[in-house]
Design a protein around this motif. Structure first.
Motif, PDB file in Angstrom:
ATOM      1  N   SER A 260      23.683  19.783  26.393  1.00 22.30           N
ATOM      2  CA  SER A 260      23.841  20.682  27.547  1.00 22.30           C
ATOM      3  C   SER A 260      24.758  21.847  27.190  1.00 22.30           C
ATOM      4  CB  SER A 260      24.443  19.892  28.711  1.00 22.30           C
ATOM      5  OG  SER A 260      25.688  19.341  28.303  1.00 22.30           O
ATOM      6  N   ARG A 261      24.977  22.078  25.887  1.00 26.14           N
ATOM      7  CA  ARG A 261      26.022  23.017  25.469  1.00 26.14           C
ATOM      8  C   ARG A 261      25.490  24.343  24.927  1.00 26.14           C
ATOM      9  NH1 ARG A 261      27.746  18.146  25.150  1.00 26.14           N
ATOM     10  NH2 ARG A 261      26.332  17.641  23.465  1.00 26.14           N
ATOM     11  N   ILE A 262      26.320  25.348  25.127  1.00 24.50           N
ATOM     12  CA  ILE A 262      26.089  26.662  24.540  1.00 24.50           C
ATOM     13  C   ILE A 262      27.463  27.198  24.155  1.00 24.50           C
ATOM     14  CG2 ILE A 262      26.187  27.946  26.752  1.00 24.50           C
ATOM     15  CD1 ILE A 262      23.664  29.523  25.620  1.00 24.50           C
ATOM     16  N   ARG A 263      27.524  28.025  23.123  1.00 23.53           N
ATOM     17  CA  ARG A 263      28.839  28.438  22.619  1.00 23.53           C
ATOM     18  C   ARG A 263      28.986  29.947  22.548  1.00 23.53           C
ATOM     19  NH1 ARG A 263      28.273  23.340  20.340  1.00 23.53           N
ATOM     20  NH2 ARG A 263      30.279  22.313  20.155  1.00 23.53           N
ATOM     21  N   LEU A 264      30.226  30.395  22.762  1.00 23.14           N
ATOM     22  CA  LEU A 264      30.554  31.811  22.623  1.00 23.14           C
ATOM     23  C   LEU A 264      31.664  31.917  21.584  1.00 23.14           C
ATOM     24  CD1 LEU A 264      30.189  34.714  23.825  1.00 23.14           C
ATOM     25  CD2 LEU A 264      32.099  34.159  25.350  1.00 23.14           C
ATOM     26  N   THR A 265      31.429  32.676  20.505  1.00 20.45           N
ATOM     27  CA  THR A 265      32.463  32.815  19.476  1.00 20.45           C
ATOM     28  C   THR A 265      33.520  33.821  19.936  1.00 20.45           C
ATOM     29  OG1 THR A 265      31.348  34.623  18.335  1.00 20.45           O
ATOM     30  CG2 THR A 265      30.748  32.383  17.656  1.00 20.45           C
ATOM     31  N   ALA A 266      34.653  33.815  19.239  1.00 18.31           N
ATOM     32  CA  ALA A 266      35.754  34.703  19.620  1.00 18.31           C
ATOM     33  C   ALA A 266      35.320  36.168  19.560  1.00 18.31           C
ATOM     34  CB  ALA A 266      36.941  34.460  18.699  1.00 18.31           C
ATOM     35  N   ASP A 267      34.373  36.473  18.680  1.00 18.60           N
ATOM     36  CA  ASP A 267      33.912  37.864  18.582  1.00 18.60           C
ATOM     37  C   ASP A 267      32.618  38.098  19.374  1.00 18.60           C
ATOM     38  OD1 ASP A 267      32.370  36.388  16.846  1.00 18.60           O
ATOM     39  OD2 ASP A 267      32.570  37.752  15.136  1.00 18.60           O
ATOM     40  N   GLY A 268      32.403  37.256  20.366  1.00 16.95           N
ATOM     41  CA  GLY A 268      31.386  37.579  21.361  1.00 16.95           C
ATOM     42  C   GLY A 268      29.949  37.296  20.982  1.00 16.95           C
ATOM     43  N   GLN A 269      29.742  36.356  20.063  1.00 18.24           N
ATOM     44  CA  GLN A 269      28.365  35.991  19.702  1.00 18.24           C
ATOM     45  C   GLN A 269      28.006  34.679  20.380  1.00 18.24           C
ATOM     46  OE1 GLN A 269      26.810  38.369  17.584  1.00 18.24           O
ATOM     47  NE2 GLN A 269      28.766  39.292  18.169  1.00 18.24           N
ATOM     48  N   ILE A 270      26.822  34.635  20.978  1.00 11.83           N
ATOM     49  CA  ILE A 270      26.371  33.367  21.560  1.00 11.83           C
ATOM     50  C   ILE A 270      25.733  32.543  20.459  1.00 11.83           C
ATOM     51  CG2 ILE A 270      24.789  32.244  23.186  1.00 11.83           C
ATOM     52  CD1 ILE A 270      24.999  34.624  24.996  1.00 11.83           C
ATOM     53  N   ARG A 271      26.120  31.263  20.424  1.00 11.60           N
ATOM     54  CA  ARG A 271      25.462  30.305  19.515  1.00 11.60           C
ATOM     55  C   ARG A 271      24.858  29.214  20.370  1.00 11.60           C
ATOM     56  NH1 ARG A 271      26.751  30.581  14.066  1.00 11.60           N
ATOM     57  NH2 ARG A 271      26.057  28.427  13.907  1.00 11.60           N
ATOM     58  N   THR A 272      23.595  28.960  20.156  1.00 10.79           N
ATOM     59  CA  THR A 272      22.897  27.982  20.980  1.00 10.79           C
ATOM     60  C   THR A 272      22.997  26.572  20.400  1.00 10.79           C
ATOM     61  OG1 THR A 272      20.924  28.716  19.817  1.00 10.79           O
ATOM     62  CG2 THR A 272      21.272  29.587  22.034  1.00 10.79           C
ATOM     63  N   CYS A 273      23.574  26.460  19.205  1.00  8.82           N
ATOM     64  CA  CYS A 273      23.741  25.145  18.561  1.00  8.82           C
ATOM     65  C   CYS A 273      24.876  25.287  17.553  1.00  8.82           C
ATOM     66  CB  CYS A 273      22.444  24.767  17.840  1.00  8.82           C
ATOM     67  SG  CYS A 273      22.552  23.272  16.824  1.00  8.82           S
ATOM     68  N   LEU A 274      25.618  24.195  17.312  1.00  9.91           N
ATOM     69  CA  LEU A 274      26.646  24.239  16.254  1.00  9.91           C
ATOM     70  C   LEU A 274      26.017  24.666  14.940  1.00  9.91           C
ATOM     71  CD1 LEU A 274      28.860  21.007  16.441  1.00  9.91           C
ATOM     72  CD2 LEU A 274      29.665  23.361  16.482  1.00  9.91           C
TER      73      LEU A 274
END
Ligand code: SAM
Length: 329
Positions: A260-274
């Motif tokens: 159920s996860r989605i990620r936002l990096t410190a420099d503003g990139q969305i990552r949909t998976c580790l």
């Protein structure tokens, strides 16, 4: 509702506040200073607040702040207070930290509305702790656990990454520590996300082996036979002692179907998976002056690209485009 193309409901956003860290854990960010994102690319707290508000309007219920080491960033309680304004639609704000700076901030974080803290602790032996993290700071992390408790972050959660030959001999000691201190201790399998590229299958101690090792000394009972979108199998001590054991086995027991996860990096990139090999540039969208609906459309379109699963166990596995400390664990 934020749905991916496999009908998974995305409710959990992990936001990395910085790619810098004050530890050098050998399984994450060994050896020296890595190439960090340029300062001007790092999202400001105002940008993070706006992005979080849009994510929450789309159905995100939980936000976890991570890094790098999130408490390296100044004024994290201020950001937490801004995020707290998104409650009650946002039901949970959590933080993952190595604990080094937590005693200084625990009170302010609680007052700002932080709900939960997870502290990383891979060894209870001062020398082994230093070997693993590169820092002589076991005492500081134990102080952090005490501070988390003092300021009402119950139950205190601890993450321990288990690596063969490095700390697998401490599994039972860590479990005993959980029992004696009423801690939720989560053991995590080593994943191929280390910047030193030292990961090797032989270094992975499987969740099953971790469970059996504890069970042989301190019998365990499974708390729930289903885990929903949770990453861990949870166990209680069969003799009714305090504390809880969680086993997170992404390598040997993939749980991508429930992700159920989605990620936002410190420099503003969305990552949909580790393990994504591509990122989606939300920072440019935000900084181009896009309206909230356009940002929301971008997020929805990106979510549809979420990978069905990771490919760690495939022979053709391609490593993630960035390693753990840059992604945010
Ligand atoms: N600095 C904070 C900390 O130490 O908790 C937050 C970031 S850290 C990347 C988040 C979690 O990821 C930690 O519990 C860490 O142990 C875990 N981690 C890092 N590299 C890992 C790897 N290669 N495999 C499994 N877990 C890892």
């Amino acid at each position: 509702m934020l749905l991916d193309s496999y009908n998974r409901k995305i409710t959990d956003l992990r936001i990395s506040l910085t790619d810098r860290c004050n530890f050098r854990c050998f399984y994450c960010l060994p050896n020296g200073e890595p190439p960090l994102a340029r300062k001007e690319t790092i999202l400001t707290f105002e940008e993070i607040e706006r992005i979080a508000q849009i994510f929450v309007s789309l159905g995100i219920e939980k936000i976890r702040l991570t890094g790098g080491e999130p408490l390296i960033r100044r004024d994290v309680p201020e950001l937490v207070a801004k995020l707290s304004a998104l409650k009650p639609a946002l039901t949970d704000i959590a933080l993952t930290t190595n604990g080094f700076d937590l005693p200084r901030h625990a009170k302010a974080l609680k007052a700002a509305g932080l709900d939960r803290i997870t502290i990383s602790l891979d060894s209870l032996d001062p020398k082994n702790f230093e070997d693993i993290t590169g820092v002589d700071a076991l005492g500081k992390v134990l102080d952090a656990i005490a501070a988390a408790r003092e300021f009402g972050f119950e139950p205190v959660k601890i993450n321990a990454v288990v690596v063969r030959g490095r700390n697998d001999h401490e599994i039972v000691d860590l479990a005993r520590f959980a029992r004696e201190n009423n801690i939720s201790m989560r053991f995590i399998e080593f994943m191929p996300l280390d910047s030193g590229a030292e990961w090797d299958r032989t270094l992975v101690v499987s969740g099953r082996e971790i469970k059996e090792t504890i069970d042989a000394e301190l019998p365990l009972e499974l708390i729930d036979t289903t885990r929903g979108s949770e990453t861990s199998w949870k166990y209680r001590f069969a003799d009714g002692s305090a504390g809880e054991i969680g086993i997170i086995a992404p390598v040997t027991e993939m749980f991508c179907g429930q992700c159920s996860r989605i990620r936002l990096t410190a420099d503003g990139q969305i990552r949909t998976c580790l393990f994504s090999t591509v990122e989606h540039d939300l920072r440019s969208v935000i900084r181009s002056g896009a309206a909230d609906e356009e940002v929301a459309d971008f997020i929805k379109a990106v979510t549809l690209k979420k990978e069905p699963r990771h490919y760690i166990n495939d022979t053709a596995f391609t490593p993630a485009s960035r390693t753990m400390s840059f992604i945010g664990g």
